[in-house]
Enzyme design. Structure first.
Site, PDB file in Angstrom:
ATOM      1  N   TYR A 102     153.821 123.109 187.197  1.00  7.69           N
ATOM      2  CA  TYR A 102     152.508 122.634 187.652  1.00  7.69           C
ATOM      3  C   TYR A 102     151.426 123.516 187.042  1.00  7.69           C
ATOM      4  O   TYR A 102     151.573 123.969 185.909  1.00  7.69           O
ATOM      5  CB  TYR A 102     152.456 122.549 189.187  1.00  7.69           C
ATOM      6  CG  TYR A 102     151.410 121.547 189.630  1.00  7.69           C
ATOM      7  CD1 TYR A 102     151.513 120.215 189.227  1.00  7.69           C
ATOM      8  CD2 TYR A 102     150.311 121.915 190.382  1.00  7.69           C
ATOM      9  CE1 TYR A 102     150.552 119.283 189.582  1.00  7.69           C
ATOM     10  CE2 TYR A 102     149.344 120.989 190.745  1.00  7.69           C
ATOM     11  CZ  TYR A 102     149.471 119.675 190.337  1.00  7.69           C
ATOM     12  OH  TYR A 102     148.517 118.754 190.678  1.00  7.69           O
ATOM     13  N   ARG A 155     140.028 112.491 186.249  1.00  7.57           N
ATOM     14  CA  ARG A 155     139.562 113.885 186.402  1.00  7.57           C
ATOM     15  C   ARG A 155     140.784 114.782 186.567  1.00  7.57           C
ATOM     16  O   ARG A 155     141.072 115.273 187.637  1.00  7.57           O
ATOM     17  CB  ARG A 155     138.629 114.004 187.618  1.00  7.57           C
ATOM     18  CG  ARG A 155     137.844 115.318 187.658  1.00  7.57           C
ATOM     19  CD  ARG A 155     137.359 115.618 189.048  1.00  7.57           C
ATOM     20  NE  ARG A 155     138.442 115.742 190.011  1.00  7.57           N
ATOM     21  CZ  ARG A 155     139.194 116.836 190.164  1.00  7.57           C
ATOM     22  NH1 ARG A 155     138.998 117.892 189.392  1.00  7.57           N
ATOM     23  NH2 ARG A 155     140.148 116.871 191.086  1.00  7.57           N
ATOM     24  N   LYS A 173     153.499 117.110 190.611  1.00  4.62           N
ATOM     25  CA  LYS A 173     153.191 117.251 192.039  1.00  4.62           C
ATOM     26  C   LYS A 173     154.420 116.911 192.885  1.00  4.62           C
ATOM     27  O   LYS A 173     154.759 117.619 193.837  1.00  4.62           O
ATOM     28  CB  LYS A 173     152.047 116.298 192.389  1.00  4.62           C
ATOM     29  CG  LYS A 173     151.241 116.706 193.592  1.00  4.62           C
ATOM     30  CD  LYS A 173     150.138 117.661 193.175  1.00  4.62           C
ATOM     31  CE  LYS A 173     149.233 118.031 194.286  1.00  4.62           C
ATOM     32  NZ  LYS A 173     148.110 118.850 193.844  1.00  4.62           N
ATOM     33  N   GLU A 245     145.320 111.658 193.786  1.00  2.12           N
ATOM     34  CA  GLU A 245     145.250 112.901 193.018  1.00  2.12           C
ATOM     35  C   GLU A 245     144.378 112.714 191.772  1.00  2.12           C
ATOM     36  O   GLU A 245     144.557 111.756 191.020  1.00  2.12           O
ATOM     37  CB  GLU A 245     146.673 113.313 192.597  1.00  2.12           C
ATOM     38  CG  GLU A 245     146.762 114.636 191.884  1.00  2.12           C
ATOM     39  CD  GLU A 245     146.568 115.819 192.814  1.00  2.12           C
ATOM     40  OE1 GLU A 245     146.208 116.899 192.319  1.00  2.12           O
ATOM     41  OE2 GLU A 245     146.787 115.669 194.029  1.00  2.12           O
ATOM     42  N   ASP A 246     143.428 113.614 191.585  1.00  2.00           N
ATOM     43  CA  ASP A 246     142.622 113.695 190.362  1.00  2.00           C
ATOM     44  C   ASP A 246     141.873 112.406 190.039  1.00  2.00           C
ATOM     45  O   ASP A 246     141.813 111.982 188.876  1.00  2.00           O
ATOM     46  CB  ASP A 246     143.502 114.131 189.183  1.00  2.00           C
ATOM     47  CG  ASP A 246     143.862 115.613 189.279  1.00  2.00           C
ATOM     48  OD1 ASP A 246     143.326 116.284 190.172  1.00  2.00           O
ATOM     49  OD2 ASP A 246     144.662 116.092 188.459  1.00  2.00           O
ATOM     50  N   ASP A 269     142.939 116.768 196.380  1.00  2.00           N
ATOM     51  CA  ASP A 269     141.811 117.504 195.805  1.00  2.00           C
ATOM     52  C   ASP A 269     140.749 117.795 196.857  1.00  2.00           C
ATOM     53  O   ASP A 269     140.062 118.815 196.782  1.00  2.00           O
ATOM     54  CB  ASP A 269     141.187 116.704 194.651  1.00  2.00           C
ATOM     55  CG  ASP A 269     142.210 116.356 193.592  1.00  2.00           C
ATOM     56  OD1 ASP A 269     142.816 117.287 193.043  1.00  2.00           O
ATOM     57  OD2 ASP A 269     142.426 115.163 193.325  1.00  2.00           O
ATOM     58  N   ASN A 408     140.922 125.531 188.376  1.00  2.00           N
ATOM     59  CA  ASN A 408     142.086 125.465 187.497  1.00  2.00           C
ATOM     60  C   ASN A 408     141.715 124.752 186.201  1.00  2.00           C
ATOM     61  O   ASN A 408     140.801 123.942 186.191  1.00  2.00           O
ATOM     62  CB  ASN A 408     143.215 124.674 188.184  1.00  2.00           C
ATOM     63  CG  ASN A 408     143.954 125.496 189.218  1.00  2.00           C
ATOM     64  OD1 ASN A 408     144.293 126.635 188.975  1.00  2.00           O
ATOM     65  ND2 ASN A 408     144.193 124.915 190.377  1.00  2.00           N
TER      66      ASN A 408
END
EC number: 1.1.1.40
Length: 572
Positions: A102, A155, A173, A245-246, A269, A408
């Site tokens: 990850y 993103r 993940k 996610e993202d 997030d 990150n």
């Protein structure tokens, strides 16, 4: 105590294909009896290895490689070949392997995903599949799915729009769902929703594996998401967990608010980041010896991570007894246009909630000097945003300044652990989003930076939610999770600078989070799995995936000898 006998597992698969099935393959750990009965004798070298020897072989190969990206590819190939060994390797040293599977290495893997794509590890559902998403779901070989991680790739970490290459995120993940939380990997499904990309490099790249078109937006996008959520819940049940996610900021809050009361869903997030950040703050308060309501908190960043943390801090302050209006006044946010204040143009509804009466300011150094925060939290993915002057000022305003550089990957971190500790002369209480090496101060003291990794949160939350069949995931679950994580930090950890439990204890942390979620669910009558288990810890533990190999043989057993006596004469 004698080791437990291996679980017996039956399969109709035989021969060469069985050795290519990652759920069943054991490589050189197959016994002679298994090799003969499964018709794979001769396909493997005449050697018989324990799983420990196999782990050693993988680690030796891992250490011979020169780059983290090559190490990532090695582990992904292992996941494709031998699933139980892959997870045994990860759990053997999670602190060593997590940064490879990850963050931060997965970011590089996503950038190169089109180049290194080997075989399907999840579902690719495109905007052109509208009206047929249920059929696409049927392509996945597993009938029982309890957790899905889904992204649209807009993103990815701090790297922006990576389109279909974002598939590396759900895959990574869910690997941590299993390694850190014990979720059964065969009950987890990574999904990419490909609606196009705005990334010019990808659109021009002949190797790009996604749709070569601009992103679809508006009602067509929303209808596509609605169909996906309905299809998943129809096929896998209303308590199938769906983790977003993202997604881009413009969609993340909107979709969370739209679906959170209809489906079993959360956005890591927003809510996962919030939970781990608040856990770090709660642990830090044991060092500063004061309350959360004594803090003034300044965020560098006002996207989904910052707003998610801010909302959860408000909940924690309310739990401490502070009215919501006063709690909000404890929090200041800075976005790309500067300090968020009342009357400033183009504020979103979410940002407006944290806008205060103040003159407009743009420079972060000046804002820090003006606000004089006790805690500074970076979540804007602007590398080096916490300058030497900012760190000096934080140390001047506070005896023990709280400084979280949570962005990150490592290149986007607001400051390094070494910069933070050395400029503040070791007085800063520091946490980061990516891992940093320990720092030894001139006085000989060694500090171990706390890594505010969401992996402390989402595996335990998923395990608890799935175990008791929750159908909705509330923000209170994430506040509870933060409290549980903070409770696992010992005084010795705090003395060493750690705000989080050691990563090698993460499975135990996940178990405690899941146990608390399960207890609360039955107490609040929101669980759907009945009868209610009396021993919640044992119940959760029984749900956790084992990396031990199964015995893959037919179910053979004996009858009493007298019953098996062969009849040799015909009775007269």
């Amino acid at each position: 105590m004698e080791p437990e006998a291996p679980r017996r597992r039956h399969t109709h698969q035989r021969g060469y294909l069985l050795t290519r099935n990652p759920h069943l393959n054991k490589d050189l750990a197959f016994t002679l009896e298994e090799r003969q009965q499964l018709n794979i004798h001769g396909l493997l070298p005449p050697s018989f290895n324990s799983q420990e020897i196999q782990v050693l072989r993988v680690v030796k190969n891992f250490e011979h490689l020169n780059s983290d990206f090559d190490r990532y590819l090695l582990l992904m190939d292992l996941q494709d070949r031998n699933e139980k060994l892959f997870y045994r390797v990860l759990t053997s040293d999670i602190e060593k392997f997590m940064p490879i599977v990850y963050t931060p290495t997965v970011g590089l893997a996503c950038q190169q995903y089109s180049l290194v794509f080997r075989k399907p590890r999840g579902l690719f559902i495109t905007i052109h599949d509208r009206g047929h998403i249920a059929s696409v779901l049927n392509a996945w070989p597993e009938d029982v799915i309890k957790a899905i991680v889904v992204t649209d790739g807009e993103r990815i970490l701090g790297l922006g729009d990576l389109g279909c290459n974002g598939m590396g995120i759900p895959v990574g993940k869910l690997a941590l769902y299993t390694a850190c939380g014990g979720m059964n990997p065969q009950e987890c499904l990574p999904v990419i929703l490909d609606v196009g990309t705005e990334n010019e490099e990808l659109l021009k790249d002949p190797l790009y594996i996604g749709l070569r078109q601009r992103r679809v937006r508006g009602s067509e996008y929303d209808d596509f998401l609605d169909e996906f959520m309905e299809a998943v819940s129809s096929k896998y049940g209303m308590n199938c967990l769906i983790q977003f996610e993202d997604f881009a900021n413009v969609n993340a809050f909107r979709l969370l608010n739209k679906y959170r009361n209809q489906y079993c869903t959360f956005n890591d997030d927003i809510q996962g980041t919030a939970s781990v950040a608040v856990a770090g703050l709660l642990a830090a308060l044991r060092i500063t010896k004061n309350k959360l309501s004594d803090q003034t908190i300044l965020f560098q960043g006002a996207g989904e991570a910052a707003l998610g943390i801010a909302h959860l801090i408000v909940m924690a302050l309310e739990k401490e007894g502070l009215p919501k209006e006063k709690a909000i006044k404890k929090i200041w946010l800075v976005d790309s246009k500067g300090l968020i204040v009342k009357g400033r143009a183009s504020l979103t509804q979410e940002k407006e909630k944290f806008a205060h009466e103040h003159e407009e300011m743009k420079n972060l150094e000046a804002i820090v000097q003006e606000i004089k925060p006790t805690a500074l939290i970076g979540v804007a993915a602007i590398g080096g945003a916490f300058s030497e002057q900012i760190l000096k000022d934080m140390a001047a305003f506070n005896e023990r300044p709280i400084i979280f550089a949570l962005s990150n990957p490592t290149s986007k971190a607001e400051c390094s652990a070494e910069q933070c500790y050395k400029i503040t002369k070791g007085r800063a209480i520091f946490a980061s989003g990516s891992p940093f090496d320990p720092v030894t101060l001139p006085n000989g003291q060694t500090l171990y930076p706390g890594q505010g990794n969401n992996s402390y949160v989402f595996p335990g939350v998923a395990l608890g939610v799935v175990a008791c069949g929750l159908r909705q995931i509330t923000d209170n679950i994430f506040l509870t999770t933060a409290e549980v994580i903070a409770q696992q930090v010992s005084d010795k950890h705090l003395e060493e600078g750690r705000l989080y439990p050691p990563l090698n204890t993460i499975r135990d942390v996940s178990l405690k989070i899941a146990e608390k979620i399960v207890k609360d669910a039955y107490q609040e009558k929101t669980a759907t799995v009945y009868p209610e288990p009396q021993n919640k810890e044992a119940f959760v533990r029984s749900q956790m995936y084992s990396t031990d190999y199964d015995q893959i043989l037919p179910d053979c057993y004996s009858w009493p000898e007298e019953v098996q006596k062969i009849q040799t004469k015909v009775d007269q």
